[in-house]
Scaffold this active site. Structure first.
Site, PDB file in Angstrom:
ATOM      1  CG  ASP A 133      -1.900  -1.009   1.349  1.00 39.90           C
ATOM      2  OD1 ASP A 133      -2.034  -1.786   0.400  1.00 39.90           O
ATOM      3  OD2 ASP A 133      -2.585  -1.068   2.395  1.00 39.90           O
ATOM      4  CG  HIS A 159      -3.663   7.326   2.191  1.00 40.64           C
ATOM      5  ND1 HIS A 159      -3.630   7.382   3.558  1.00 40.64           N
ATOM      6  CD2 HIS A 159      -3.473   6.032   1.875  1.00 40.64           C
ATOM      7  CE1 HIS A 159      -3.415   6.168   4.037  1.00 40.64           C
ATOM      8  NE2 HIS A 159      -3.322   5.323   3.052  1.00 40.64           N
ATOM      9  CG  HIS A 192      -4.435   2.808  -0.800  1.00 45.82           C
ATOM     10  ND1 HIS A 192      -5.365   2.137  -0.032  1.00 45.82           N
ATOM     11  CD2 HIS A 192      -3.475   3.213   0.085  1.00 45.82           C
ATOM     12  CE1 HIS A 192      -4.980   2.148   1.240  1.00 45.82           C
ATOM     13  NE2 HIS A 192      -3.854   2.797   1.343  1.00 45.82           N
ATOM     14  CG  HIS A 197       2.146   0.124   4.591  1.00 52.24           C
ATOM     15  ND1 HIS A 197       1.827  -0.825   5.539  1.00 52.24           N
ATOM     16  CD2 HIS A 197       0.999   0.804   4.329  1.00 52.24           C
ATOM     17  CE1 HIS A 197       0.537  -0.717   5.835  1.00 52.24           C
ATOM     18  NE2 HIS A 197       0.013   0.254   5.126  1.00 52.24           N
TER      19      HIS A 197
END
Ligand code: ZN
Length: 198
Positions: free
Chosen positions: A16, A71, A67, A161
């Site tokens: 991510d 964010h 995503h 991540h």
């Protein structure tokens, strides 16, 4: 979706918050060397800022997920803002990468009711995770490998991540990734993209 089919020792690595010029490139090198296909949930704005690395992810055969554009927590967004965050992220990634994202993951896994009609329209199922070695607080790379190894089960979706939300997250992931792959393989796991796992 929180995990995939459980009939075999299969797990998916998902990354991510990228792309990140430095850490995503390191992650891609390791995945190529180890012949692992993974899934990258990109932030639309970062994809636009780092088009080369975005295209490289797709070119190397990895799967793309949306995503959102920036964010933001969708919990704090109304329906209009939610739709904008999702669609703008989706379109930006599709345009830069040359292929549309196939999955969606909400920042911090926080959704609201306005999310679902939008992602249904885009045909991008919402994917959560079953194992997350580092949440809001930094966890040393060796501990992350150990945590994942302890919690892994057939069908697992591992949330990693490749860029910073938590400071240093991308560097920690790059440092532990080879060891993680070795550890999971020694436990009998095959690593696959999400479309294979689901
Ligand atoms: Zn995130």
């Amino acid at each position: 979706m929180w995990r995939g089919r459980c009939s075999e020792r299969l797990a998916a690595l998902t990354f991510d918050d990228g792309p990140d010029a430095q850490h995503t490139a390191q992650v891609l090198d390791i995945l190529a060397r180890e012949r692992v296909t993974a899934t990258f949930f990109l932030i639309g704005r970062r994809a636009v800022e780092a088009p080369e690395i975005t295209r490289m992810i797709a070119r190397e055969g990895h799967e793309l997920g949306n995503h959102t554009w920036s964010h933001r927590s969708l919990w704090l967004c109304g329906p209009k803002e939610t739709e904008r965050e999702i669609i703008r992220g989706h379109d930006a990634i599709a345009e830069v990468a040359g292929c549309a994202p196939r999955f969606f993951r909400a920042p911090w896994g926080m959704t609201n009711l306005a999310v679902f009609p939008v992602i249904r329209r885009l045909a991008t199922p919402c994917v959560f995770w079953s194992v997350q070695p580092e949440g809001q607080r930094a966890v040393e790379p060796e501990c992350q490998v150990q945590r994942i190894r302890e919690r892994i089960k057939p069908g697992a979706i591992v949330d990693l991540h490749d860029a910073d939300g938590v400071p240093g997250a991308g560097a920690r992931t790059a440092r532990m990734l080879s060891d993680l792959i070795a550890s999971l393989r020694s436990a009998g796991y095959r690593l696959a993209g999400l479309s294979d796992l689901l």
